[in-house]
Design a protein around this motif. Structure first.
Motif, PDB file in Angstrom:
ATOM      1  N   LYS A 297       0.809  -1.208   0.000  1.00 54.91           N
ATOM      2  CA  LYS A 297       0.000   0.000   0.000  1.00 54.91           C
ATOM      3  C   LYS A 297       0.848   1.265   0.000  1.00 54.91           C
ATOM      4  N   LEU A 298       2.169   1.114  -0.063  1.00 49.02           N
ATOM      5  CA  LEU A 298       3.038   2.277  -0.158  1.00 49.02           C
ATOM      6  C   LEU A 298       3.030   2.800  -1.588  1.00 49.02           C
ATOM      7  N   PRO A 299       2.875   4.102  -1.820  1.00 47.81           N
ATOM      8  CA  PRO A 299       2.900   4.632  -3.189  1.00 47.81           C
ATOM      9  C   PRO A 299       4.258   4.410  -3.841  1.00 47.81           C
ATOM     10  N   GLY A 300       4.270   3.565  -4.839  1.00 54.03           N
ATOM     11  CA  GLY A 300       5.528   3.228  -5.495  1.00 54.03           C
ATOM     12  C   GLY A 300       6.428   2.369  -4.634  1.00 54.03           C
ATOM     13  N   GLY A 301       5.912   1.899  -3.486  1.00 55.87           N
ATOM     14  CA  GLY A 301       6.721   1.109  -2.557  1.00 55.87           C
ATOM     15  C   GLY A 301       7.779   1.916  -1.848  1.00 55.87           C
ATOM     16  N   ARG A 302       7.706   3.280  -1.916  1.00 52.79           N
ATOM     17  CA  ARG A 302       8.788   4.138  -1.441  1.00 52.79           C
ATOM     18  C   ARG A 302       8.512   4.742  -0.066  1.00 52.79           C
ATOM     19  N   ILE A 303       9.586   4.986   0.660  1.00 54.15           N
ATOM     20  CA  ILE A 303       9.575   5.760   1.891  1.00 54.15           C
ATOM     21  C   ILE A 303      10.555   6.918   1.757  1.00 54.15           C
ATOM     22  N   HIS A 304      10.418   7.921   2.624  1.00 52.95           N
ATOM     23  CA  HIS A 304      11.262   9.117   2.587  1.00 52.95           C
ATOM     24  C   HIS A 304      11.716   9.444   4.003  1.00 52.95           C
ATOM     25  N   PHE A 305      12.932   9.972   4.142  1.00 52.71           N
ATOM     26  CA  PHE A 305      13.316  10.574   5.422  1.00 52.71           C
ATOM     27  C   PHE A 305      14.523  11.484   5.243  1.00 52.71           C
ATOM     28  N   SER A 306      14.643  12.450   6.168  1.00 51.86           N
ATOM     29  CA  SER A 306      15.722  13.430   6.148  1.00 51.86           C
ATOM     30  C   SER A 306      16.383  13.470   7.515  1.00 51.86           C
ATOM     31  N   GLY A 307      17.708  13.611   7.525  1.00 56.44           N
ATOM     32  CA  GLY A 307      18.440  13.675   8.777  1.00 56.44           C
ATOM     33  C   GLY A 307      19.801  14.310   8.573  1.00 56.44           C
ATOM     34  N   PHE A 308      20.598  14.310   9.633  1.00 61.92           N
ATOM     35  CA  PHE A 308      21.890  14.979   9.620  1.00 61.92           C
ATOM     36  C   PHE A 308      23.006  13.940   9.664  1.00 61.92           C
ATOM     37  N   ASP A 309      23.324  13.383   8.492  1.00 65.82           N
ATOM     38  CA  ASP A 309      24.372  12.370   8.376  1.00 65.82           C
ATOM     39  C   ASP A 309      25.720  12.972   8.768  1.00 65.82           C
TER      40      ASP A 309
END
Length: 408
Positions: A297-309
């Motif tokens: 049920k994920l759109p395009g099977g994708r997830i997103h996240f942002s952080g401070f590598d």
């Protein structure tokens, strides 16, 4: 090249999708009723020593193929894992026991995650697909403005005007709180224009300082904050439109008992999440919480996240990728990431019942793990899913007992 990169980010975030596209028609938030987590009793615990090292714990995982064979945890086991510790700014600590109401136990995939030695880390797979976000138009606006940095070196995400969701191991190693977490601070990115920050001659605060009337503690705290901002910006003070961090102290921290096992056992990766309450409210737009849907049920099977590598010197780093595997509590994926990004909020952009588009946090990025898959060691970057029970628990932490946490 720069324009192409900008277009790619816009497209990925959904800002450039054409109306009525097939992807949009299928991308829907399906709200579901969640159980209720209720406080039962709170006990005072001895103060922790705050001596643990701030590093990732590597639990041993039975392997994706064996998770279906594990029995579902009993209600008492779940209530024990969802009970939680709270550590306060002054170093005191409590344990709150909870009851779960309205839960229908069903056979489900689960994860056995008990302590094992660390292995070689490989958190970037092939070509590095991360994007450093430096454009002010994105950096100071939603959803990128919800990413924060912890003074222990991790990332987090704003989930209310006074709360930050992060990974539990960023403040606790499963047995004790890490060094520096007693005076934990959260850094919010702020763009400072050239010349900004000079004291206005007629301001009340400036007059008090000039006359020596400002409280001594206030002056000390402001001096410390100035040093932290200088250090975090690599010696820069944020002039000329450069980003800097505005640091806020943490009032208290909640950690599920499933992670903060103390002397009773090792930490369970399924519960690698924590909630921080800030001493002062911020004015930024925050992310809402959502229950993690199944991969299909994920759109395009994708997830997103942002952080401070940590390898990109206080730059905000965005990434997206497809999820490879899932269990009842974890998402296994190959989103490129480096230490420092752990604790980031994993989110989706879907359409709600009112047809409006919303981004919601559905998992917390935990870090790199090795998994036994059919007898073969495979490594993944793993995120802890927000299940209905975890949604109810975090909602209780944020809004209190009387909050409406019925649907997520």
């Amino acid at each position: 090249m720069e324009k192409a990169l900008l277009w790619l980010i816009l497209f990925t975030l959904g800002w450039a999708l054409p109306d009525g596209s097939e992807m949009e028609q299928d991308a829907m938030w399906h709200l579901r009723k969640v159980p209720r987590v209720v406080r039962e009793r709170t006990f005072h615990l001895s103060s922790p020593t705050f001596e643990a090292e701030a590093k990732m714990v590597f639990p041993k995982m039975c392997g994706i193929e064996c998770q279906e064979e594990l029995p579902a945890p009993s209600l008492p086991d779940l209530e024990e894992s969802l009970s939680y510790e709270t550590v306060f700014e002054n170093g005191t600590r409590t344990l709150t026991r909870v009851r779960v109401q309205g839960l229908v136990l069903e056979p489900t995939q689960n994860t056995s995650t008990r302590g094992a030695p660390a292995r070689r880390r490989r958190q970037v797979y092939g070509t590095d697909s991360r994007f450093s976000i430096s454009d002010r138009r994105f950096l100071t606006n939603f959803p990128f403005n919800t990413a924060v940095k912890l003074s222990t070196g991790c990332s987090g995400v704003l989930v209310s005007p006074t709360h930050v969701l992060t990974a539990a191991h960023c403040v606790h190693d499963g047995r004790d709180y890490v060094k520096g977490s007693k005076r934990l601070r959260v850094g919010l990115l702020k763009m400072r224009n050239k010349g900004r920050g000079k004291k206005r001659r007629g301001s009340k605060r400036s007059r008090r300082e000039a006359n020596g009337d400002a409280p001594r503690e206030d002056l000390k705290e402001r001096a410390r904050a100035g040093r932290r901002r200088t250090s975090s910006a690599g010696g820069q003070r944020g002039a000329g439109g450069r980003p800097s961090f505005q640091w806020t102290r943490v009032k208290n921290t909640h950690i599920p008992r499933g992670w903060a096992a103390g002397g009773s056992g090792a930490a369970a990766l399924d519960y690698d999440y924590a909630l921080l309450e800030l001493k002062r409210a911020h004015k930024k737009k925050h992310m809402e919480l959502g229950v993690s849907p199944a991969i299909r049920k994920l759109p395009g099977g994708r997830i997103h996240f942002s952080g401070f590598d940590q390898d990109r010197a206080d730059q905000l780093v965005y990434r997206f990728c497809s999820v490879s595997e899932e269990s009842g509590d974890l998402l296994y994926q190959y989103c490129d990431a480096q230490p420092g990004s752990t604790g980031s909020g994993v989110y989706l952009r879907l359409q709600g019942p009112d047809k409006s588009w919303k981004r919601k946090i559905i998992a917390v990025y935990s870090g790199h793990q090795w998994v036994d898959v059919h007898g073969v060691q495979k490594d993944y970057n793993v995120a802890v899913r927000i299940t209905p029970l975890k949604f109810a628990q975090i909602c209780l932490w944020i809004h209190g007992e009387g909050a409406d946490c019925t649907y997520g």
